[in-house]
Design a protein around this motif. Structure first.
Motif, PDB file in Angstrom:
ATOM      1  N   ASN A   1       2.230   9.548  -5.757  1.00 40.95           N
ATOM      2  CA  ASN A   1       2.908  10.760  -5.611  1.00 40.95           C
ATOM      3  C   ASN A   1       3.926  10.967  -6.442  1.00 40.95           C
ATOM      4  OD1 ASN A   1       1.107  11.324  -3.433  1.00 40.95           O
ATOM      5  ND2 ASN A   1       2.872  10.482  -1.867  1.00 40.95           N
ATOM      6  N   ALA A   2       4.596  10.174  -7.249  1.00 42.59           N
ATOM      7  CA  ALA A   2       5.742  10.535  -8.015  1.00 42.59           C
ATOM      8  C   ALA A   2       5.315  11.012  -9.384  1.00 42.59           C
ATOM      9  CB  ALA A   2       6.673   9.276  -7.963  1.00 42.59           C
ATOM     10  N   GLN A   3       3.946  10.562  -9.573  1.00 43.01           N
ATOM     11  CA  GLN A   3       3.541  10.875 -10.962  1.00 43.01           C
ATOM     12  C   GLN A   3       2.835  12.178 -10.981  1.00 43.01           C
ATOM     13  OE1 GLN A   3       0.395   8.008 -11.824  1.00 43.01           O
ATOM     14  NE2 GLN A   3       2.178   6.363 -12.304  1.00 43.01           N
TER      15      GLN A   3
ATOM     16  N   LYS B   1       0.864  -1.219  -0.047  1.00 38.73           N
ATOM     17  CA  LYS B   1      -0.059  -0.067   0.201  1.00 38.73           C
ATOM     18  C   LYS B   1       0.911   1.282  -0.030  1.00 38.73           C
ATOM     19  CE  LYS B   1      -4.268  -2.046   2.189  1.00 38.73           C
ATOM     20  NZ  LYS B   1      -4.909  -1.726   3.660  1.00 38.73           N
ATOM     21  N   GLN B   2       1.802   1.155   0.844  1.00 34.83           N
ATOM     22  CA  GLN B   2       2.892   2.350   0.910  1.00 34.83           C
ATOM     23  C   GLN B   2       3.508   2.534  -0.621  1.00 34.83           C
ATOM     24  OE1 GLN B   2       5.689   2.391   3.757  1.00 34.83           O
ATOM     25  NE2 GLN B   2       6.383   4.272   3.469  1.00 34.83           N
ATOM     26  N   GLY B   3       3.951   1.301  -1.183  1.00 39.49           N
ATOM     27  CA  GLY B   3       4.606   1.731  -2.492  1.00 39.49           C
ATOM     28  C   GLY B   3       3.685   2.168  -3.537  1.00 39.49           C
ATOM     29  N   MET B   4       2.356   1.910  -3.589  1.00 39.76           N
ATOM     30  CA  MET B   4       1.120   2.455  -4.166  1.00 39.76           C
ATOM     31  C   MET B   4       1.046   3.529  -4.062  1.00 39.76           C
ATOM     32  SD  MET B   4       0.437  -0.131  -6.564  1.00 39.76           S
ATOM     33  CE  MET B   4      -1.036   0.483  -7.125  1.00 39.76           C
ATOM     34  N   ALA B   5       1.096   4.370  -2.762  1.00 47.35           N
ATOM     35  CA  ALA B   5       1.002   5.785  -2.520  1.00 47.35           C
ATOM     36  C   ALA B   5       2.313   6.496  -3.026  1.00 47.35           C
ATOM     37  CB  ALA B   5       0.790   5.861  -1.020  1.00 47.35           C
TER      38      ALA B   5
END
Length: 84
Positions: free
Chosen positions: A47-49, A39-43
């Motif tokens: 944010n990076a996009q 979940k943290q990786g998806m968040a």
């Protein structure tokens, strides 16, 4: 033909006997950490996009200097410097 409640209880007891209570608890903790990391990786990816924020203040370019400063001597090439 599905699994009924008595079948599930027997299956749970067999798994408990094979792995032990501590190992099952450890596996479930690792499973929970994996889901949290996912979940943290998806968040982080979301944010990076997003485009980066513009800089807060633009630094103005330096002012243009005059062509000939007052302290320099300008020589006129149309007049000879040493007449003969």
């Amino acid at each position: 033909m599905g699994l009924s409640l008595p079948h599930l209880i027997v299956l749970a007891l067999v798994v408990l006997v094979l792995f032990g209570r501590g190992r099952i608890s450890e596996m479930m903790g690792d499973f929970g950490k994996g889901i949290k990391s996912f979940k943290q990786g998806m968040a982080d990816e979301a944010n990076a996009q997003q485009p980066p924020a513009p800089p807060a203040q633009q630094i103005p370019p330096p002012a243009a200097s005059p062509a000939a400063p007052a302290s320099e001597t300008v020589i006129d090439a149309s007049k000879p410097s040493n007449p003969q």
